[in-house]
Design a protein around this motif. Structure first.
Motif, PDB file in Angstrom:
ATOM      1  N   PRO A 158      11.316  15.477   0.230  1.00 28.37           N
ATOM      2  CA  PRO A 158      11.008  15.071  -1.150  1.00 28.37           C
ATOM      3  C   PRO A 158      11.363  13.607  -1.365  1.00 28.37           C
ATOM      4  CG  PRO A 158      12.483  16.980  -1.105  1.00 28.37           C
ATOM      5  CD  PRO A 158      12.379  16.471   0.298  1.00 28.37           C
ATOM      6  N   TYR A 159      10.556  12.911  -2.132  1.00 30.50           N
ATOM      7  CA  TYR A 159      10.906  11.533  -2.438  1.00 30.50           C
ATOM      8  C   TYR A 159      10.509  11.191  -3.856  1.00 30.50           C
ATOM      9  CZ  TYR A 159       6.007  10.242  -1.687  1.00 30.50           C
ATOM     10  OH  TYR A 159       4.654  10.154  -1.773  1.00 30.50           O
ATOM     11  N   VAL A 160      11.225  10.222  -4.410  1.00 30.14           N
ATOM     12  CA  VAL A 160      10.979   9.764  -5.771  1.00 30.14           C
ATOM     13  C   VAL A 160      10.838   8.251  -5.737  1.00 30.14           C
ATOM     14  CG1 VAL A 160      11.951   9.576  -8.091  1.00 30.14           C
ATOM     15  CG2 VAL A 160      12.339  11.651  -6.746  1.00 30.14           C
ATOM     16  N   LEU A 161       9.783   7.748  -6.331  1.00 31.10           N
ATOM     17  CA  LEU A 161       9.648   6.300  -6.451  1.00 31.10           C
ATOM     18  C   LEU A 161      10.259   5.857  -7.774  1.00 31.10           C
ATOM     19  CD1 LEU A 161       6.005   5.646  -5.184  1.00 31.10           C
ATOM     20  CD2 LEU A 161       8.161   5.624  -3.934  1.00 31.10           C
ATOM     21  N   ILE A 162      10.847   4.681  -7.759  1.00 26.30           N
ATOM     22  CA  ILE A 162      11.351   4.131  -9.010  1.00 26.30           C
ATOM     23  C   ILE A 162      10.844   2.703  -9.184  1.00 26.30           C
ATOM     24  CG2 ILE A 162      13.422   5.559  -9.074  1.00 26.30           C
ATOM     25  CD1 ILE A 162      14.999   3.238  -7.995  1.00 26.30           C
ATOM     26  N   ASP A 163      10.785   2.311 -10.414  1.00 23.66           N
ATOM     27  CA  ASP A 163      10.452   0.938 -10.805  1.00 23.66           C
ATOM     28  C   ASP A 163       9.005   0.539 -10.523  1.00 23.66           C
ATOM     29  OD1 ASP A 163      11.077  -1.571 -11.920  1.00 23.66           O
ATOM     30  OD2 ASP A 163      11.240  -2.437  -9.922  1.00 23.66           O
ATOM     31  N   ARG A 164       8.576   0.628  -9.274  1.00 22.53           N
ATOM     32  CA  ARG A 164       7.223   0.181  -8.942  1.00 22.53           C
ATOM     33  C   ARG A 164       6.385   1.355  -8.441  1.00 22.53           C
ATOM     34  NH1 ARG A 164       8.907  -5.041  -5.296  1.00 22.53           N
ATOM     35  NH2 ARG A 164      10.681  -5.650  -6.580  1.00 22.53           N
ATOM     36  N   ARG A 165       5.156   1.421  -8.920  1.00 26.12           N
ATOM     37  CA  ARG A 165       4.305   2.483  -8.390  1.00 26.12           C
ATOM     38  C   ARG A 165       2.978   1.969  -7.891  1.00 26.12           C
ATOM     39  NH1 ARG A 165       2.871   6.007 -13.703  1.00 26.12           N
ATOM     40  NH2 ARG A 165       3.158   4.367 -15.259  1.00 26.12           N
ATOM     41  N   PHE A 166       2.162   2.890  -7.361  1.00 25.24           N
ATOM     42  CA  PHE A 166       0.973   2.480  -6.635  1.00 25.24           C
ATOM     43  C   PHE A 166      -0.266   3.171  -7.151  1.00 25.24           C
ATOM     44  CE2 PHE A 166       4.644   1.874  -4.106  1.00 25.24           C
ATOM     45  CZ  PHE A 166       4.442   0.629  -3.549  1.00 25.24           C
ATOM     46  N   ASP A 167      -1.330   2.401  -7.211  1.00 25.43           N
ATOM     47  CA  ASP A 167      -2.616   2.987  -7.570  1.00 25.43           C
ATOM     48  C   ASP A 167      -3.003   4.024  -6.537  1.00 25.43           C
ATOM     49  OD1 ASP A 167      -2.958   1.524  -9.789  1.00 25.43           O
ATOM     50  OD2 ASP A 167      -4.207  -0.030  -8.868  1.00 25.43           O
ATOM     51  N   GLY A 168      -3.517   5.105  -6.995  1.00 26.83           N
ATOM     52  CA  GLY A 168      -4.068   6.080  -6.068  1.00 26.83           C
ATOM     53  C   GLY A 168      -3.030   6.909  -5.350  1.00 26.83           C
ATOM     54  N   LEU A 169      -1.779   6.715  -5.681  1.00 29.23           N
ATOM     55  CA  LEU A 169      -0.747   7.560  -5.093  1.00 29.23           C
ATOM     56  C   LEU A 169      -0.089   8.366  -6.202  1.00 29.23           C
ATOM     57  CD1 LEU A 169       1.038   8.258  -2.530  1.00 29.23           C
ATOM     58  CD2 LEU A 169       2.662   6.634  -3.479  1.00 29.23           C
ATOM     59  N   THR A 170      -0.331   9.666  -6.187  1.00 28.89           N
ATOM     60  CA  THR A 170       0.321  10.488  -7.193  1.00 28.89           C
ATOM     61  C   THR A 170       1.617  10.995  -6.604  1.00 28.89           C
ATOM     62  OG1 THR A 170      -1.056  12.273  -6.402  1.00 28.89           O
ATOM     63  CG2 THR A 170      -1.698  11.226  -8.468  1.00 28.89           C
ATOM     64  N   ALA A 171       2.677  10.276  -6.890  1.00 30.50           N
ATOM     65  CA  ALA A 171       3.988  10.642  -6.371  1.00 30.50           C
ATOM     66  C   ALA A 171       4.957  10.749  -7.537  1.00 30.50           C
ATOM     67  CB  ALA A 171       4.460   9.585  -5.386  1.00 30.50           C
ATOM     68  N   THR A 213       0.838  -1.197   0.000  1.00 28.26           N
ATOM     69  CA  THR A 213       0.000   0.000   0.000  1.00 28.26           C
ATOM     70  C   THR A 213       0.875   1.250   0.000  1.00 28.26           C
ATOM     71  OG1 THR A 213      -0.042   0.350   2.389  1.00 28.26           O
ATOM     72  CG2 THR A 213      -1.563  -1.287   1.498  1.00 28.26           C
ATOM     73  N   ALA A 214       0.218   2.381  -0.143  1.00 28.21           N
ATOM     74  CA  ALA A 214       0.966   3.631  -0.242  1.00 28.21           C
ATOM     75  C   ALA A 214       1.124   4.298   1.126  1.00 28.21           C
ATOM     76  CB  ALA A 214       0.260   4.569  -1.207  1.00 28.21           C
ATOM     77  N   GLU A 215       0.793   3.550   2.181  1.00 25.97           N
ATOM     78  CA  GLU A 215       0.747   4.110   3.531  1.00 25.97           C
ATOM     79  C   GLU A 215       2.047   4.788   3.969  1.00 25.97           C
ATOM     80  OE1 GLU A 215      -0.801   5.525   6.672  1.00 25.97           O
ATOM     81  OE2 GLU A 215      -1.958   4.399   5.179  1.00 25.97           O
ATOM     82  N   SER A 216       3.169   4.089   3.798  1.00 20.69           N
ATOM     83  CA  SER A 216       4.413   4.595   4.385  1.00 20.69           C
ATOM     84  C   SER A 216       4.871   5.913   3.773  1.00 20.69           C
ATOM     85  CB  SER A 216       5.539   3.572   4.271  1.00 20.69           C
ATOM     86  OG  SER A 216       5.214   2.577   3.359  1.00 20.69           O
ATOM     87  N   PHE A 217       4.367   6.184   2.584  1.00 14.99           N
ATOM     88  CA  PHE A 217       4.819   7.414   1.937  1.00 14.99           C
ATOM     89  C   PHE A 217       4.194   8.635   2.589  1.00 14.99           C
ATOM     90  CE2 PHE A 217       4.780   4.009  -1.285  1.00 14.99           C
ATOM     91  CZ  PHE A 217       6.137   3.763  -1.201  1.00 14.99           C
ATOM     92  N   ARG A 218       3.084   8.396   3.276  1.00  9.50           N
ATOM     93  CA  ARG A 218       2.473   9.490   4.026  1.00  9.50           C
ATOM     94  C   ARG A 218       3.469  10.039   5.050  1.00  9.50           C
ATOM     95  NH1 ARG A 218      -3.429   7.966   4.889  1.00  9.50           N
ATOM     96  NH2 ARG A 218      -2.830   7.472   2.744  1.00  9.50           N
ATOM     97  N   ARG A 219       4.143   9.132   5.741  1.00  8.72           N
ATOM     98  CA  ARG A 219       5.133   9.535   6.738  1.00  8.72           C
ATOM     99  C   ARG A 219       6.188  10.446   6.127  1.00  8.72           C
ATOM    100  NH1 ARG A 219       6.717  10.830  10.437  1.00  8.72           N
ATOM    101  NH2 ARG A 219       8.616   9.693  10.803  1.00  8.72           N
ATOM    102  N   ILE A 220       6.653  10.077   4.948  1.00  9.70           N
ATOM    103  CA  ILE A 220       7.694  10.879   4.315  1.00  9.70           C
ATOM    104  C   ILE A 220       7.157  12.256   3.989  1.00  9.70           C
ATOM    105  CG2 ILE A 220       9.367  10.942   2.453  1.00  9.70           C
ATOM    106  CD1 ILE A 220       9.031   7.998   2.102  1.00  9.70           C
TER     107      ILE A 220
END
Lengths: 338, 338
Positions: free
Chosen positions: B141-154, B128-135
């Motif tokens: 600032p954070y950048v996701l690579i390779d894998r992404r998540f539904d409903g998380l616009t990051a 889930t995208a939960e942990s990114f809330r903490r960041i």
DNA sequence: TTGAAAGCGGTACCAA
DNA sequence: TTGGTACCGCTTTCAA
């Protein structure tokens, strides 16, 4: 912005000093006070500011790692093991890759020193021991891994290189090979050690080690399979043909394997082949490759522990320790004779 | 111990403020003064104390990277490229490995946040995208690579996953395959995208995509070759047999290759196989494997640049950018038909 | 057992 | 263009 010690102190009606001591389990503080402090810290999810702590204590709680090539499985396994140990001890790991370039490596050393890492762990590509003087000058503990240098008594973690060569060669002898050649690597300690081991195993078994049975591979890195192929082709011109070959590393062994098959000979029936590094999974290969495992995880762990203990004891390099791990033979089809 | 700004200032009869500004190319300082300062800095090999600077500016000049497995070539290549870009910009790279464990990944995120990294780059194993809330909470600032998540616009850097599947499948079609199967991966964005691409290529060519032609590999990691073998064995029970297979990744493709050969069929004549990741050098394999290259170096570079620009602009995630690189087909023997 | 004060090495602000 | 001063958040020292 973020929670500070001051906030905790104010909330609890104590001083920051008290909070600071409570956090670090100082014996000064009463259990009751400590309890209150720790509870409040949890509630607010307080994280001490490392920079402030570093400024006072001079310690960054970070260790720097420099490797020639992060993509090489040996080094990434070392890095992974290192990261695991450091995580348990709450240290950070700063990684940089020297791209097999001695000048770049020196640059990276300076960078990490400028960052005031508490210790450095280096798989060096240097030709000389010069750059380590700089590190010593700064009084930063450092540990060398994998490759070492003549005339430099520095803390070192690696594998018994001679044993690598002996293990491989003795195995070929045990498999019934009578004429065992060696494709050697560059002029660095692991390559020289492995060659010495090859020689020792032969002499212990009263076998000849004719100079013609040692050939150099012009490359030993990722493109090593081409170098190995060339080298093997040179061996294939000899009479009598070798019936066993110990190769400096796996890519070279793969190249050698190819040369043998191209010549219409069989592996292992006509020529048995042993590599080193154990980096290639057997299922992927035309002929699964017998290899020597170097315990890269063990090297990473030991290096981390050594670095940490040097940091703690503050004893710089009174008596530099050397840890040599034992290699393991992994037998696969490229040497398996009935 | 080490040289401080104060020392330089005293030597030159100026204030520390002047030295500080000279170092940072502040427009305030006269060229002459700056010159004197810089010369003295060289002479003494002065290195500013990062911790002190961090304490004031709140910036650590370090970026954290979290990957599922540092030993996987894809991630180590990303890390290598990242390190290169950051080096040029004088940033440090703190690496940690989550071992494919979501809980450990969250731990590592907390650790790196506690270290106050200026940005985080994460190849996440979360469900889930939960942990990114903490960041986001911390304003880092954070950048996701390779894998992404539904409903998380990051902010995200990756490869066009659908294009991967299309490229592979279209290539099989071009090679004359008529019944193309797919061995799919787990429920993560790259696997779903690649499968969608497979489906799209088939439908664009008015080919059937029967459900039976999709099978799952139970593992897709390093042990993926076993999963691939199993999956292929299931495909080999179908009638009519597929004559082309697009596999989620290279280890799976290797397993599939093995299953086909064990069944006494030929690759590519009877069944052509395409992998993805381009991690296995052709010379090593029984049949060199056609694969899709994901431009891991490009992903590392773009992710670094994106993170740096987020740090500089201080604009958190106003409009999260997404960068999708294009994959490349690498043709080798496993699909090469005349 | 607790805390006031000094200081780690820089940067920011504002006055000279 | 230059610099005095305050302060970043924490630890250390020493007195209470």
């Amino acid at each position: 912005m973020a929670v500070r010690m001051k906030d905790i102190a104010r909330d609890l009606g104590v001083s920051t000093v008290t909070v600071s001591k409570a956090i670090r389990n100082h014996s000064d503080i009463s259990p009751k006070t400590r309890g209150r402090v720790l509870r409040r810290i949890k509630e607010l999810n307080y994280q001490p500011n490392l920079a402030a702590r570093t400024l006072v204590t001079g310690r960054t709680y970070a260790i720097g790692l420099i490797v020639p090539d992060l993509v090489h499985p040996f080094f990434s396994e070392v890095a992974k093991a290192l990261a695991r140990v450091l995580r348990e001890r709450d240290y950070g790991l700063l990684i940089s890759s020297s791209e097999e370039d001695p000048a770049l490596e020196r640059d990276e050393i300076e960078r990490l020193l400028a960052r005031r890492v508490d210790a450095l762990i280096i798989a060096s590509t240097q030709r000389t021991a010069e750059s380590f003087r700089r590190i010593r000058e700064e009084g930063v503990p450092y540990v060398l891994i994998d490759r070492r240098f003549d005339g430099l008594t520095a803390p070192f973690v690696g594998v018994q290189d001679e044993e690598v060569g002996e293990l491989a060669t003795q195995h070929l002898i045990d498999m019934g090979c009578r004429r065992i050649a060696h494709i050697r690597g560059p002029e660095i300690s692991p390559a020289l050690g492995r060659m010495a081991g090859w020689r020792r195993a032969l002499s212990r078994n009263r076998r000849a080690a004719p100079p013609a049975y040692i050939v150099s591979s012009r490359s030993s890195d990722d493109a090593g399979d081409n170098g190995g192929r060339d080298a093997m082709q040179r061996l294939l011109k000899l009479k009598p043909l070798p019936d066993g070959v110990f190769c400096y590393n796996d890519p070279i062994a793969i190249g050698a394997l190819r040369a043998v098959l191209e010549r219409g000979l069989r592996v292992p029936e006509d020529i048995a082949i042993v590599g080193c590094g154990n980096i290639l999974h057997s299922a992927f290969l035309r002929v699964p490759l017998t290899s020597i495992d170097q315990d890269s995880a063990g090297i990473g762990e030991k290096a981390a522990e050594m670095a940490l203990s040097m940091i703690e004891t503050k004893k710089p390099s009174a008596k530099p320790k050397t840890i040599l791990l034992h290699p393991t033979l992994i037998v696969r089809d490229s040497t398996r004779r009935e």
